[in-house]
Write an enzyme that holds these catalytic residues in place. Structure first.
Site, mmCIF file in Angstrom:
data_model
loop_
_atom_site.group_PDB
_atom_site.id
_atom_site.type_symbol
_atom_site.label_atom_id
_atom_site.label_comp_id
_atom_site.label_asym_id
_atom_site.label_seq_id
_atom_site.Cartn_x
_atom_site.Cartn_y
_atom_site.Cartn_z
ATOM 1 N N LYS A 209 -37.417 16.107 5.416
ATOM 2 C CA LYS A 209 -36.415 15.036 5.078
ATOM 3 C C LYS A 209 -35.351 15.603 4.327
ATOM 4 O O LYS A 209 -35.479 16.259 3.563
ATOM 5 C CB LYS A 209 -37.279 13.981 4.330
ATOM 6 C CG LYS A 209 -36.165 12.904 3.996
ATOM 7 C CD LYS A 209 -36.817 11.749 3.167
ATOM 8 C CE LYS A 209 -35.954 10.542 2.880
ATOM 9 N NZ LYS A 209 -34.757 10.720 3.023
ATOM 10 N N GLU B 113 -41.370 16.039 10.424
ATOM 11 C CA GLU B 113 -40.170 16.794 10.066
ATOM 12 C C GLU B 113 -39.683 16.854 8.692
ATOM 13 O O GLU B 113 -40.008 16.079 8.072
ATOM 14 C CB GLU B 113 -38.696 16.170 10.810
ATOM 15 C CG GLU B 113 -38.807 16.054 12.399
ATOM 16 C CD GLU B 113 -37.856 15.127 12.861
ATOM 17 O OE1 GLU B 113 -36.637 15.045 12.246
ATOM 18 O OE2 GLU B 113 -37.947 14.404 13.776
ATOM 19 N N ARG C 143 -24.883 5.040 8.004
ATOM 20 C CA ARG C 143 -26.321 4.189 8.128
ATOM 21 C C ARG C 143 -25.801 2.689 8.092
ATOM 22 O O ARG C 143 -26.489 1.882 8.659
ATOM 23 C CB ARG C 143 -27.243 4.466 7.302
ATOM 24 C CG ARG C 143 -26.950 4.295 5.739
ATOM 25 C CD ARG C 143 -27.902 4.665 5.022
ATOM 26 N NE ARG C 143 -29.421 3.820 5.090
ATOM 27 C CZ ARG C 143 -30.638 4.299 4.820
ATOM 28 N NH1 ARG C 143 -30.902 5.363 4.558
ATOM 29 N NH2 ARG C 143 -31.639 3.374 5.021
#
Lengths: 337, 553
Positions: free
Chosen positions: B232, B230, B252
């Site tokens: 980034k 994918e 995160r």
């Protein structure tokens, strides 16, 4: 108005504050024939004057810092002794700032002016305490003349230093302190708090510290930081000039705790700028309450405010009904410590 | 209040992470409940909503401090809370100081009209340090160099060695958002005196699965058929937890950033999912540069204009839980199918699914990676088809393959001293590139004499990338080539060329050069290169244009 007209015989000039009938300058910024020096700090005691009247201690300090030829002639005066300079009675009185520091009491024509130099009122075991002399005109410093400056008790700051040393037994403690006065006061206070191990000094602080000891201030075992970089100074107490504490000199110590002993450490912005880990609020200058109470105690009608934050002090004294003005004097360090 | 004030004060002058951790866990161990819980709240999510502090202080000071002396002091100190703390009149006979919990209760229960009075009574009972801490506490986040994560890390350390299980910071993060100050049950659990608090039905954070940067040895065992690729995306990683009408957006590290993105919150309101994705700013499907997203981060109040000019978007790439079914044990391939199916059936607005980038061979992958030039793409993500969703940073499952950094040869202009261990070194560098002087008369930039007709304009600041040995060399250069000194900053002769690497470069009206770099670092020191041969502003602008063209393609 007993103070009226003092400025006819005592006034600022480009060379410094001048007492005209005596022909003498107090802490002149440039060399003059005849000077009175209040104390040994470099913005007050300069080389090259013809004759210098000062306390014996200040003269010894000047000789160490500036050389034995720093003045044409040294004239020591004891605290309280009166010297007649062309009809002006001159007397030196303790100022409590550093060893030998003096206020200059000038009497002429029935008027009395006190030039206090730098001073403080909190106790200091390394010098004689400030004495209040009632006067018509009081000349005061203004280094810490803002109401935010209220110094801590020096002893409790020293207790914080010693607590940090106990908490970090593997780290050297590097204390930044001015070489004349502050350094020796810190040493003496540390000794009074029971610390008796050797204290290590930056080379710049050695000579004056030895002089203090010679003049009777007991400072215990003080030695130079060894040149040998591998010397184990973990857990040691080291004192050096503030500029060296965060600079290259400090790299020789393993993981040091850096400290700075100064009245400026009251302000967090200053602490950040200095980059030290342990700020110690220890000052050799009067804080705001001391400035106000000292001025009131002298019962002076007219207050002349020199180097520092003159605005606030002049405002406050005027608010209290006193006559006060800023005196533009050249050459003094507004940072003070 | 006093132990907490001492903690805050000491933290402000403690540079090292280790030192901060030690202070924090010492405090959390020693302080009683509920004081320590309120302290924890103050250091993490903040204790109070916005209080009318400025107005309250003005009311308080009116009767106690002369306005002229206050103004002079405030100018000197530079911080309102600190000024008030320092010149607050000392009562001759101070009543005993309040506990932190008493302070919190008093302020929380005071009606708005009585905030000032309550604050005044509390200030009368505290010493200088206590007054400062109180005002910092009331003023919002006390900036003492402690992140929420650091506070939680310190918390994990208070667990006694005798406890049955050790606790990691992710164990705390996972239940954090189900808990509330003063966190008494959390402390009891950490001390081994109670079971782990239950998250109940509230949306909570599950520690993320993170990727490793791919290294040479990883390629040796790399088989194209084992991995999905994918793009980034250059946004921020988020986890969206939606359950029972409540929606939380977590960063995160588990910080709740829902408040800054109300449009995303409402997009997920009627869903029951836990999803992973990239938070971006996108206009009509086109992803904007990271700088655009930055305008939206850390905003407490989001204006309509911001929503319109910088619209948020979530590009989803993983589904962890859907309608109560936990998918984390499933393989990435299965989760991916579930994600696509769920999104095509129920996909919330302002979201899409990060497309897979098809490839057959390593050579194809290399070409894709090399061609990625859009500002919004940082490189490629490689995910093993068979991997379950594993919290933390497990080896061998997910890799990030950042595209090669961009570089420019810049000239060192200013150097500033670092902090902590680096406080004796000039370790923060401002560097510039050459710009042609249009009007030589009006030139203000430094040193046109080195490169006639040109001046240096700053393009960035970096304080990492160099080795310790290089740091010492640059430090020596700075000291020997200083032309001017302003406090901790030195201006140096424009002689040293630094090859600066960065992830992206984009237009920025806030900088004099009109450009800003993302994550600039010192790549190499070009002792050999004369300053006159460093890059020009035109070359830097060309890099920006390349990224824009790539985007348009």
């Amino acid at each position: 108005m007993r103070a009226a007209g003092v400025d006819q015989w005592l006034y600022p000039t480009p060379r410094g504050l001048y007492c005209a009938p005596a022909g003498v300058y107090i802490d002149p910024a440039r060399p003059v024939e005849r000077a009175i020096v209040t104390h040994g700090h470099s913005d007050h005691a300069r080389p090259g004057n013809g004759a210098v009247l000062a306390t014996a201690e200040t003269i010894e300090i000047m000789k160490v810092r500036l050389g034995t030829e720093a003045a044409g002639r040294f004239e020591p005066a004891a605290y309280g002794a009166t010297t007649n300079l062309d009809g002006v009675a001159v007397r030196l009185v303790p100022a409590g700032h550093v060893l030998g520091s003096a206020q200059v009491v000038l009497e002429w024509n029935g008027q009395r002016a006190v030039v206090s130099g730098d001073y403080k009122r909190s106790p200091d075991p390394t010098c004689a305490p400030f004495e209040v002399v009632p006067c018509d005109v009081f000349v005061t410093e203004a280094t810490f003349a803002l109401p935010v400056f209220r110094h801590e008790h020096a002893a409790s700051e020293i207790a914080r230093l010693l607590a940090s040393m106990r908490r970090n037994p593997d780290r050297a403690h590097l204390v930044g302190a001015y070489g004349l006065g502050k350094c020796q006061r810190v040493i003496r206070l540390v000794r009074e708090a029971g610390y008796d191990a050797p204290i290590y000094l930056h080379g710049a602080h050695l000579a004056i510290t030895e002089l203090y000891a010679k003049l009777g201030v007991d400072l215990g075992d003080c030695r130079a930081v060894p040149d040998d970089k591998s010397a184990d100074l973990a857990g040691a107490l080291v004192i050096g000039p503030p500029s060296a504490i965060a600079d290259r000199w400090s790299r020789r110590f393993p993981d040091p705790v850096t400290a700075f002993a100064s009245g400026w450490m009251r302000i967090k912005g200053r602490v950040r700028q200095s980059g030290v880990e342990l700020p110690l609020v220890i000052s050799d200058h009067a804080d705001w309450p001391e400035l106000i109470s000292t001025i009131l105690e002298t019962s002076a009608e007219d207050v002349w405010v020199t180097h520092g934050r003159e605005d606030a002090l002049v405002y406050e004294l005027t608010r209290r009904g006193l006559k006060a003005r800023a005196l533009a004097l050249v050459g003094f360090d507004e940072e003070g410590e | 209040m006093e132990p907490f004030a001492l903690l805050l004060d000491t933290l402000t002058t403690t540079p090292s992470r280790k030192g901060k951790l030690a202070l924090l866990s010492e405090y959390f161990r020693a302080a009683p409940d509920p004081d320590r819980g309120y302290a924890l709240a103050a250091l993490t999510d903040g204790l109070f909503p916005r209080l009318p502090l400025r107005r309250s202080l003005a009311t308080l000071l009116e009767t106690r401090v002369d306005p002229v002396l206050y103004a002079l002091s405030r100018d000197y100190v530079g911080d309102t809370a600190e000024t008030v703390a320092l010149l607050w009149p000392e009562p001759t006979d101070r009543p005993p100081p309040p506990r932190l919990s008493e302070v919190v209760t008093a302020i929380a229960n005071a009606p708005p009209s009585e905030i000032a009075g309550t604050l005044g009574h509390l200030l009368d009972r505290l010493d200088t340090r206590g007054r400062w801490a109180l005002l910092k506490l009331v003023g919002g986040a006390p900036r003492v160099g402690v992140s929420a994560r650091l506070a939680k890390t310190a918390l994990a350390e208070i667990r006694p060695d005798t406890a049955a299980h050790a606790v990691g910071v992710s164990d705390i993060e996972e239940i954090w958002h189900a808990l509330e100050p003063p966190y008494t049950d959390l402390f009891l659990w950490l001390e081994g005196k109670a079971p782990r608090p239950d998250a109940g039905g509230k949306p909570v954070f599950r520690p993320l699965m993170l990727a490793h940067a791919i290294e040479e040895q990883d390629w040796a065992s790399f088989a194209p058929e084992d991995f999905a690729a994918e793009w980034k995306w250059d946004g921020i990683r988020v986890q969206i937890a939606a359950h029972g009408g409540h929606v939380r957006i977590f960063s995160r590290t588990g910080d709740d950033i829902s408040r800054s993105f109300p449009e995303i919150v409402s997009a997920f309101e009627r869903h029951d999912v836990l999803a992973d994705g990239e938070l971006l700013v996108a206009r009509r499907g086109v992803v904007a540069a990271f700088n655009d997203l930055q305008q939206r981060l850390n905003r407490k109040v989001v204006t309509g204009k911001m929503l319109k000019d910088h619209p948020a978007h979530v590009r989803l790439y993983d589904l962890l839980i859907v309608d109560g079914e936990d998918l984390r044990e499933l393989s990435f391939r299965e989760r991916r199918l579930r994600l696509e199916a769920w999104h095509s059936a129920h996909g919330p607005p302002l979201t899409d699914v990060s497309p897979l980038v098809p490839f057959e061979t390593r050579a194809e992958l290399d070409a894709l990676w090399a061609d990625a030039r859009e500002a919004s793409i940082e490189g490629l993500m490689l995910k093993r088809w068979t991997s379950p969703y594993l919290s933390g940073r497990p080896r061998g499952h997910w890799f990030k393959w950042k595209r090669a950094a961009l570089t420019l040869d810049c000239v060192l202009m200013y150097a500033q001293r670092g902090s902590g261990k680096r406080s004796s070194y000039y370790s923060d560098y401002t560097f510039g590139v050459w710009r042609e002087i249009e009007n030589p008369e009006a030139a203000t930039g430094p040193r046109g004499d080195i490169y006639p007709g040109h001046e240096l304009v700053p393009v960035g600041k970096a304080y990492s990338g160099m080795t310790d040995a290089e740091l010492i060399e640059i430090d020596r250069f700075v000291r020997n080539h200083t032309v001017e000194q302003f406090g901790p900053v030195r201006a140096v002769e424009p002689r040293l060329v630094l090859e600066v690497a960065f992830d992206a470069i984009f237009p920025s009206p806030r900088h004099k050069s009109g450009l800003a770099m993302r994550f600039p670092r010192i790549h190499r020191i070009r002792w050999d290169k004369p300053a006159v041969e460093a890059d020009t502003l035109t070359a830097a602008q060309r890099l920006v244009a390349n990224a824009a063209n790539a985007l348009a393609r």
